[in-house]
Design a protein around this motif. Structure first.
Motif, PDB file in Angstrom:
ATOM      1  N   ILE A   1       0.851  -1.199   0.000  1.00 43.52           N
ATOM      2  CA  ILE A   1       0.000   0.000   0.000  1.00 43.52           C
ATOM      3  C   ILE A   1       0.880   1.240   0.000  1.00 43.52           C
ATOM      4  CG2 ILE A   1      -1.707   1.290   1.318  1.00 43.52           C
ATOM      5  CD1 ILE A   1      -2.828  -1.289   2.297  1.00 43.52           C
ATOM      6  N   ALA A   2       1.941   1.231   0.844  1.00 45.61           N
ATOM      7  CA  ALA A   2       2.837   2.382   0.902  1.00 45.61           C
ATOM      8  C   ALA A   2       3.471   2.634  -0.461  1.00 45.61           C
ATOM      9  CB  ALA A   2       3.916   2.140   1.951  1.00 45.61           C
ATOM     10  N   HIS A   3       3.847   1.542  -1.165  1.00 49.49           N
ATOM     11  CA  HIS A   3       4.458   1.726  -2.486  1.00 49.49           C
ATOM     12  C   HIS A   3       3.475   2.335  -3.473  1.00 49.49           C
ATOM     13  CE1 HIS A   3       8.461   0.048  -2.057  1.00 49.49           C
ATOM     14  NE2 HIS A   3       7.934  -0.740  -1.149  1.00 49.49           N
ATOM     15  N   VAL A   4       2.184   1.977  -3.343  1.00 47.37           N
ATOM     16  CA  VAL A   4       1.174   2.624  -4.189  1.00 47.37           C
ATOM     17  C   VAL A   4       1.187   4.127  -3.943  1.00 47.37           C
ATOM     18  CG1 VAL A   4      -1.299   2.863  -4.555  1.00 47.37           C
ATOM     19  CG2 VAL A   4      -0.288   0.626  -4.427  1.00 47.37           C
ATOM     20  N   GLY A   5       1.402   4.516  -2.661  1.00 50.02           N
ATOM     21  CA  GLY A   5       1.485   5.939  -2.350  1.00 50.02           C
ATOM     22  C   GLY A   5       2.618   6.606  -3.106  1.00 50.02           C
ATOM     23  N   TYR A   6       3.811   5.966  -3.134  1.00 48.97           N
ATOM     24  CA  TYR A   6       4.937   6.572  -3.874  1.00 48.97           C
ATOM     25  C   TYR A   6       4.607   6.677  -5.358  1.00 48.97           C
ATOM     26  CZ  TYR A   6       7.311   4.830   0.328  1.00 48.97           C
ATOM     27  OH  TYR A   6       7.638   4.534   1.602  1.00 48.97           O
ATOM     28  N   LEU A   7       3.933   5.610  -5.871  1.00 52.88           N
ATOM     29  CA  LEU A   7       3.581   5.639  -7.291  1.00 52.88           C
ATOM     30  C   LEU A   7       2.616   6.781  -7.595  1.00 52.88           C
ATOM     31  CD1 LEU A   7       3.172   1.841  -7.781  1.00 52.88           C
ATOM     32  CD2 LEU A   7       4.535   3.257  -9.250  1.00 52.88           C
ATOM     33  N   LEU A   8       1.708   7.053  -6.633  1.00 56.75           N
ATOM     34  CA  LEU A   8       0.734   8.125  -6.869  1.00 56.75           C
ATOM     35  C   LEU A   8       1.405   9.487  -6.915  1.00 56.75           C
ATOM     36  CD1 LEU A   8      -2.280   6.914  -4.745  1.00 56.75           C
ATOM     37  CD2 LEU A   8      -2.219   7.246  -7.184  1.00 56.75           C
ATOM     38  N   VAL A   9       2.584   9.617  -6.270  1.00 58.03           N
ATOM     39  CA  VAL A   9       3.317  10.890  -6.383  1.00 58.03           C
ATOM     40  C   VAL A   9       3.638  11.148  -7.850  1.00 58.03           C
ATOM     41  CG1 VAL A   9       5.426  12.108  -5.776  1.00 58.03           C
ATOM     42  CG2 VAL A   9       4.270  10.727  -4.074  1.00 58.03           C
ATOM     43  N   GLY A  10       4.069  10.088  -8.561  1.00 63.56           N
ATOM     44  CA  GLY A  10       4.365  10.235  -9.983  1.00 63.56           C
ATOM     45  C   GLY A  10       3.128  10.623 -10.776  1.00 63.56           C
ATOM     46  N   LEU A  11       1.961  10.031 -10.412  1.00 62.98           N
ATOM     47  CA  LEU A  11       0.736  10.383 -11.129  1.00 62.98           C
ATOM     48  C   LEU A  11       0.312  11.803 -10.805  1.00 62.98           C
ATOM     49  CD1 LEU A  11      -1.542   7.241 -10.909  1.00 62.98           C
ATOM     50  CD2 LEU A  11      -0.010   7.933 -12.709  1.00 62.98           C
ATOM     51  N   ALA A  12       0.523  12.223  -9.532  1.00 61.83           N
ATOM     52  CA  ALA A  12       0.134  13.581  -9.147  1.00 61.83           C
ATOM     53  C   ALA A  12       0.930  14.595  -9.948  1.00 61.83           C
ATOM     54  CB  ALA A  12       0.353  13.792  -7.655  1.00 61.83           C
ATOM     55  N   ALA A  13       2.210  14.275 -10.235  1.00 62.32           N
ATOM     56  CA  ALA A  13       3.022  15.191 -11.025  1.00 62.32           C
ATOM     57  C   ALA A  13       2.377  15.411 -12.390  1.00 62.32           C
ATOM     58  CB  ALA A  13       4.427  14.646 -11.187  1.00 62.32           C
ATOM     59  N   GLY A  14       1.822  14.341 -12.980  1.00 64.18           N
ATOM     60  CA  GLY A  14       1.071  14.486 -14.219  1.00 64.18           C
ATOM     61  C   GLY A  14       1.901  14.897 -15.417  1.00 64.18           C
ATOM     62  N   THR A  15       3.227  14.694 -15.358  1.00 68.48           N
ATOM     63  CA  THR A  15       4.089  15.061 -16.478  1.00 68.48           C
ATOM     64  C   THR A  15       4.644  13.811 -17.123  1.00 68.48           C
ATOM     65  OG1 THR A  15       5.941  15.160 -14.974  1.00 68.48           O
ATOM     66  CG2 THR A  15       4.791  17.215 -15.399  1.00 68.48           C
ATOM     67  N   VAL A  16       5.339  14.000 -18.231  1.00 69.03           N
ATOM     68  CA  VAL A  16       5.993  12.870 -18.888  1.00 69.03           C
ATOM     69  C   VAL A  16       6.960  12.197 -17.926  1.00 69.03           C
ATOM     70  CG1 VAL A  16       7.549  12.212 -20.734  1.00 69.03           C
ATOM     71  CG2 VAL A  16       5.778  13.886 -21.148  1.00 69.03           C
ATOM     72  N   ALA A  17       7.725  13.025 -17.207  1.00 72.25           N
ATOM     73  CA  ALA A  17       8.690  12.473 -16.256  1.00 72.25           C
ATOM     74  C   ALA A  17       7.968  11.647 -15.204  1.00 72.25           C
ATOM     75  CB  ALA A  17       9.480  13.601 -15.610  1.00 72.25           C
ATOM     76  N   GLY A  18       6.821  12.148 -14.726  1.00 71.07           N
ATOM     77  CA  GLY A  18       6.072  11.427 -13.695  1.00 71.07           C
ATOM     78  C   GLY A  18       5.588  10.084 -14.203  1.00 71.07           C
ATOM     79  N   TYR A  19       4.967  10.071 -15.393  1.00 66.45           N
ATOM     80  CA  TYR A  19       4.432   8.817 -15.926  1.00 66.45           C
ATOM     81  C   TYR A  19       5.558   7.827 -16.221  1.00 66.45           C
ATOM     82  CZ  TYR A  19      -0.021  11.254 -16.477  1.00 66.45           C
ATOM     83  OH  TYR A  19      -1.179  11.945 -16.254  1.00 66.45           O
ATOM     84  N   SER A  20       6.701   8.310 -16.751  1.00 70.59           N
ATOM     85  CA  SER A  20       7.792   7.365 -17.021  1.00 70.59           C
ATOM     86  C   SER A  20       8.355   6.823 -15.725  1.00 70.59           C
ATOM     87  CB  SER A  20       8.928   8.020 -17.810  1.00 70.59           C
ATOM     88  OG  SER A  20       8.527   9.170 -18.429  1.00 70.59           O
ATOM     89  N   ALA A  21       8.426   7.692 -14.691  1.00 68.76           N
ATOM     90  CA  ALA A  21       8.927   7.225 -13.403  1.00 68.76           C
ATOM     91  C   ALA A  21       8.018   6.131 -12.860  1.00 68.76           C
ATOM     92  CB  ALA A  21       9.006   8.388 -12.415  1.00 68.76           C
ATOM     93  N   VAL A  22       6.691   6.300 -13.036  1.00 65.10           N
ATOM     94  CA  VAL A  22       5.762   5.280 -12.549  1.00 65.10           C
ATOM     95  C   VAL A  22       6.028   3.953 -13.250  1.00 65.10           C
ATOM     96  CG1 VAL A  22       3.346   4.585 -12.603  1.00 65.10           C
ATOM     97  CG2 VAL A  22       3.952   6.856 -11.835  1.00 65.10           C
ATOM     98  N   LEU A  23       6.254   3.996 -14.578  1.00 64.74           N
ATOM     99  CA  LEU A  23       6.491   2.739 -15.303  1.00 64.74           C
ATOM    100  C   LEU A  23       7.779   2.071 -14.834  1.00 64.74           C
ATOM    101  CD1 LEU A  23       5.372   3.481 -18.938  1.00 64.74           C
ATOM    102  CD2 LEU A  23       4.136   2.411 -17.110  1.00 64.74           C
ATOM    103  N   PHE A  24       8.837   2.886 -14.619  1.00 62.97           N
ATOM    104  CA  PHE A  24      10.087   2.282 -14.138  1.00 62.97           C
ATOM    105  C   PHE A  24       9.883   1.695 -12.754  1.00 62.97           C
ATOM    106  CE2 PHE A  24      14.105   2.417 -11.869  1.00 62.97           C
ATOM    107  CZ  PHE A  24      14.867   1.650 -12.719  1.00 62.97           C
ATOM    108  N   TYR A  25       9.146   2.414 -11.918  1.00 70.16           N
ATOM    109  CA  TYR A  25       8.877   1.937 -10.557  1.00 70.16           C
ATOM    110  C   TYR A  25       8.201   0.573 -10.606  1.00 70.16           C
ATOM    111  CZ  TYR A  25       8.257   2.740  -5.580  1.00 70.16           C
ATOM    112  OH  TYR A  25       8.351   2.675  -4.224  1.00 70.16           O
ATOM    113  N   LEU A  26       7.218   0.433 -11.515  1.00 67.13           N
ATOM    114  CA  LEU A  26       6.491  -0.833 -11.599  1.00 67.13           C
ATOM    115  C   LEU A  26       7.432  -1.967 -11.974  1.00 67.13           C
ATOM    116  CD1 LEU A  26       3.299   0.449 -13.360  1.00 67.13           C
ATOM    117  CD2 LEU A  26       3.438  -0.471 -11.072  1.00 67.13           C
ATOM    118  N   LEU A  27       8.369  -1.686 -12.889  1.00 65.59           N
ATOM    119  CA  LEU A  27       9.339  -2.719 -13.276  1.00 65.59           C
ATOM    120  C   LEU A  27      10.186  -3.133 -12.081  1.00 65.59           C
ATOM    121  CD1 LEU A  27      10.610  -4.250 -15.711  1.00 65.59           C
ATOM    122  CD2 LEU A  27      12.261  -2.416 -15.833  1.00 65.59           C
ATOM    123  N   ALA A  28      10.740  -2.124 -11.381  1.00 67.34           N
ATOM    124  CA  ALA A  28      11.597  -2.410 -10.233  1.00 67.34           C
ATOM    125  C   ALA A  28      10.809  -3.133  -9.153  1.00 67.34           C
ATOM    126  CB  ALA A  28      12.175  -1.108  -9.683  1.00 67.34           C
TER     127      ALA A  28
END
Lengths: 483, 100
Positions: free
Chosen positions: A300-327
């Motif tokens: 659940i906590a990791h979902v919170g970190y991922l949502l930070v990337g979505l909150a940013a709403g930028t290309v960098a944020g969305y790419s960070a979310v995808l990398f996070y999911l891989l890791a």
């Protein structure tokens, strides 16, 4: 002929679906469990090879008359899902043999579930999102309760089913209202709609509520710890990595394609949810004595970190979310794999942190592997988890969400407590009773070692992957958001 | 001719009844029926939108929803049977091995 070429673009999913049917027929003709397992692995291996090929060489395009995508983010989501499934099946086979419940029916179910996840991760139309989501969820309800004489497992399946079906209702109502407002279910058409209005906003909010249920963000997280604790451990690994990846990729696609005009207005909502998710996930994880439940709250906590990337709403944020999911897929499948190894030689209640006392010295390799995965989950440098968190938080800073990122970093620092606590028990406490661990199978330890190597590798050189992911979005509709 | 808002009103009302039922009722089977009610409410609104816009996509989606509801019913009832065999109850307030 267009249909044939579309199928060729969609090869990993087609192979997984064909594999699921084949394995089911094999089971119907009473094939040996070993044969079924090998066939499953063969199909998944081929699908993984094609998914890897697509990841590097497939062009970003829309197939099946605008219902699904291939290449780009779709290929990346497919790769993570198939990769996670491949290792889950290896671990699941050993785990189920270990707890003496090796149903051959598990394998077709996992294959169909994977197919649903791929459809979900590649969807470009709300109808496809819905069908993929339900194919995945219905199989997951059944997989959660697969040990049907274990009360915990069945109870978690019931809870998962009720909450999942409930959120499906919201999801469908959201689709229906969006369809009514915009006249289409295609993500592109919905993205071009700008008039607003009550029906539109009602649809958007119901759709997002349903997604929050599926990714277990905080006000809607209640089912997660129970389901993750009660399900068979390797199935938990599967749900929390492949399942969550598929839902998150779909959410990113919906935000990127269907809601690009309103993403700035959603920033506040995502920030609030991210803060609640990070704080609650980490605080409650600290007081857990059951390792599986601790990992559930940590997810659940990791979902919170991922949502930070979505909150940013930028290309960098969305790419960070995808990398996070891989890791996250590497390290979480690994962590649950070791937990499953400790558990399978004993009973299902062998999960309290006290029962891990002194186990680190008995089979040193497993102790070291668990330590690597937990270090990575805690986000300690030279691990994939650190880079993933770094990317997400730096995307947040670039978008000006400094307060949110400060909460995130503090929560992440606090999370080290409960991860390290497991290691303290592994290495610095004397075990009360003698627990003898069996020697792990070669395949089992090799796959865990492989995951650990990947975790460390992406901790040192993440550059290639991040550039690859960044390229997925650069032609999309949010290019003006680039810094 | 009955206006679109009437259909949407019925659909919203059925949906709210379904949601309240899921939240209030204790019997797993009744909860499950309330979930089905939510899906039916969605079907009504989809068909209404679809027919008023003269677009068939919504009606096609209704068939997907029916299909998924049937599959969900199959798995859901199997789970309820499994839990009844283990606990001799289908009352979800008494199914509480997992808490916190």
């Amino acid at each position: 002929m267009e249909l044939v070429s579309d199928f060729l673009q969609y090869l990993p999913a087609s192979i997984v679906a064909a594999g699921g049917l084949t394995v089911m027929m094999l089971d119907g003709y009473k094939a040996r469990s070993r044969t079924i397992y090998t066939t499953t692995m063969m199909f998944l291996g081929v699908a993984l090879a094609f998914a890897t090929y697509d990841l590097f060489y497939a062009e970003d395009q829309i197939i099946f008359s605008g219902m699904a995508g291939a290449g780009g983010t779709a290929a990346f989501g497919t790769f993570i899902v198939v990769f996670g499934t491949f290792f889950t099946v290896i671990l699941t086979h050993d785990y189920l043999v270990g707890v003496k419940h090796n149903f051959p029916q598990v394998y077709p179910m996992i294959m169909f579930c994977t197919f649903g996840m791929i459809v979900l991760a590649t969807a470009t139309d709300l109808v496809t999102v819905f069908v993929g989501l339900e194919t995945m969820s219905i199989c997951l309800y059944a997989l959660a309760g697969i040990l049907k004489d274990k009360r915990l497992g069945v109870e978690s399946a019931l809870k998962y089913f009720i909450m999942g079906a409930f959120s499906t209702g919201f999801f469908l109502y959201g689709i229906s209202l969006l369809y009514g407002a915009t006249g289409s279910t295609s993500l592109e058409v919905i993205g071009a709609y700008t008039d607003g209005g009550l029906i539109y906003w009602g649809g958007v909010s119901l759709l997002l509520v349903a997604f929050m249920f599926k990714i277990s963000a905080v006000p809607f997280h209640m089912w997660t710890p129970d389901v993750y604790t009660g399900s068979p451990t390797t199935i938990t690994a599967y749900m929390s990595t492949a399942g969550k990846t598929a839902s998150f990729v779909a959410l990113v696609l919906v935000l990127d394609r269907a809601l690009p005009n309103v993403s700035s207005e959603l920033t506040t909502m995502f920030s609030v949810i991210a803060v609640m998710t990070m704080v609650l996930g980490n605080v409650v994880a600290m007081v857990q004595d059951n390792v599986k439940r601790m990992l559930a709250y940590s997810s659940i906590a990791h979902v919170g970190y991922l949502l930070v990337g979505l909150a940013a709403g930028t290309v960098a944020g969305y790419s960070a979310v995808l990398f996070y999911l891989l890791a996250y897929t590497f390290m979480n499948v690994g962590a649950f794999g070791v937990v499953a190894y400790y558990e399978k030689n004993h009973d299902v209640h062998f999960n309290s942190v006290e029962s891990y006392a002194g186990l680190g010295y008995q089979k040193p390799i497993m102790g070291v592997l668990l330590s690597i995965f937990l270090f990575s989950l805690a986000g300690i440098p030279i691990s994939a988890g650190f880079n993933a968190k770094y990317l997400v938080f730096s995307a947040g800073i670039e978008a000006g969400l400094v307060g949110l990122v400060i909460v995130g970093v503090l929560a992440s620092a606090a999370s080290a407590y409960y991860y390290l606590r497991v290691m303290v028990y592994l290495y610095f406490r004397e075990g009360k009773e003698n627990v003898t661990l069996m020697t792990p199978k070669k395949v089992y330890s090799f796959s865990l070692v492989f995951l650990a190597v990947l975790t460390l590798y992406f901790g040192v050189v993440p550059a290639g992957v991040t550039e690859l992911i960044f390229g997925f979005f650069s032609e999309g509709g949010i290019v003006e958001a680039l810094p | 001719m009955v206006g679109l808002e009437w259909y949407l009103g019925v659909s919203a009302m059925l949906f709210v009844i379904g949601v309240l039922g899921v939240l209030i009722r204790k019997n797993a089977i009744v909860v499950f029926m309330c979930v089905e009610l939510m899906l039916s409410a969605v079907n009504i609104s989809l068909v209404a939108f679809s027919s008023f816009m003269g677009d068939v996509h919504g009606m096609i989606l209704v068939f997907f929803v029916l299909c998924v509801a049937a599959a969900e019913a199959c798995v859901g009832l199997a789970i309820v049977i499994a839990i009844y065999r283990n606990n001799i109850t289908a009352d979800i307030s008494k199914i509480n091995l997992l808490r916190w």
